[in-house]
Design a protein around this motif. Sequence first.
Motif, PDB file in Angstrom:
ATOM      1  N   LEU A  10       0.885  -1.147   0.017  1.00 33.42           N
ATOM      2  CA  LEU A  10      -0.244   0.113   0.194  1.00 33.42           C
ATOM      3  C   LEU A  10       0.987   1.311   0.061  1.00 33.42           C
ATOM      4  O   LEU A  10       0.754   2.455  -0.560  1.00 33.42           O
ATOM      5  N   ASN A  11       2.211   1.151   0.727  1.00 30.30           N
ATOM      6  CA  ASN A  11       2.937   2.386   0.487  1.00 30.30           C
ATOM      7  C   ASN A  11       2.949   2.412  -0.805  1.00 30.30           C
ATOM      8  O   ASN A  11       3.676   3.942  -1.009  1.00 30.30           O
ATOM      9  N   PHE A  12       4.007   1.457  -1.046  1.00 30.93           N
ATOM     10  CA  PHE A  12       4.213   1.393  -2.461  1.00 30.93           C
ATOM     11  C   PHE A  12       3.837   2.090  -3.595  1.00 30.93           C
ATOM     12  O   PHE A  12       4.031   2.939  -4.504  1.00 30.93           O
ATOM     13  N   ILE A  13       2.587   1.049  -3.189  1.00 30.55           N
ATOM     14  CA  ILE A  13       1.257   2.459  -4.473  1.00 30.55           C
ATOM     15  C   ILE A  13       0.773   3.152  -4.230  1.00 30.55           C
ATOM     16  O   ILE A  13       1.413   4.123  -5.559  1.00 30.55           O
ATOM     17  N   THR A  14       1.031   4.318  -3.633  1.00 29.49           N
ATOM     18  CA  THR A  14       0.850   5.600  -2.912  1.00 29.49           C
ATOM     19  C   THR A  14       1.207   6.247  -3.088  1.00 29.49           C
ATOM     20  O   THR A  14       1.410   6.601  -3.719  1.00 29.49           O
ATOM     21  N   GLY A  15       3.029   5.592  -2.285  1.00 34.43           N
ATOM     22  CA  GLY A  15       4.148   6.210  -3.357  1.00 34.43           C
ATOM     23  C   GLY A  15       4.412   6.775  -4.770  1.00 34.43           C
ATOM     24  O   GLY A  15       4.931   7.779  -5.389  1.00 34.43           O
ATOM     25  N   PHE A  16       4.250   5.193  -5.504  1.00 39.54           N
ATOM     26  CA  PHE A  16       4.013   5.618  -6.792  1.00 39.54           C
ATOM     27  C   PHE A  16       3.601   6.827  -7.585  1.00 39.54           C
ATOM     28  O   PHE A  16       3.832   7.595  -8.890  1.00 39.54           O
ATOM     29  N   LEU A  17       2.171   6.000  -7.504  1.00 35.77           N
ATOM     30  CA  LEU A  17       1.276   7.154  -7.732  1.00 35.77           C
ATOM     31  C   LEU A  17       1.670   8.972  -7.344  1.00 35.77           C
ATOM     32  O   LEU A  17       1.332   9.548  -8.468  1.00 35.77           O
ATOM     33  N   GLN A  18       1.895   9.412  -6.254  1.00 30.50           N
ATOM     34  CA  GLN A  18       2.216   9.910  -5.972  1.00 30.50           C
ATOM     35  C   GLN A  18       3.313  11.100  -6.535  1.00 30.50           C
ATOM     36  O   GLN A  18       3.638  12.010  -7.271  1.00 30.50           O
TER      37      GLN A  18
END
Length: 86
Positions: A10-18
């Motif tokens: 979840l942290n990776f996906i959110t970071g990637f999108l940001q």
Amino acid sequence: RQESTEIELLNFITGFLQFYKGNNDLALQYFQKIGEGNPYFWYWEAIAQEKAGNTQEAKKLYKKIAEYNVNSLPLALVRNKAIKKL
């Protein structure tokens, strides 16, 4: 109950999108919450560090990827890219 791998993802996906939205500082906050053990995640944190002008931090991560010695698909996806950045 959430598993640690779910939280990391979840942290990776959110970071990637940001990161792709242009919010590099916010992306780094999420990438830095990710635990140890996934070279693919480290690679994207290194890219974000580089974009933020933190070249030494980025190089540390690229070196970590290049020297990582556990064969895996995530490593196979980014190892050569990381080596080229050194």
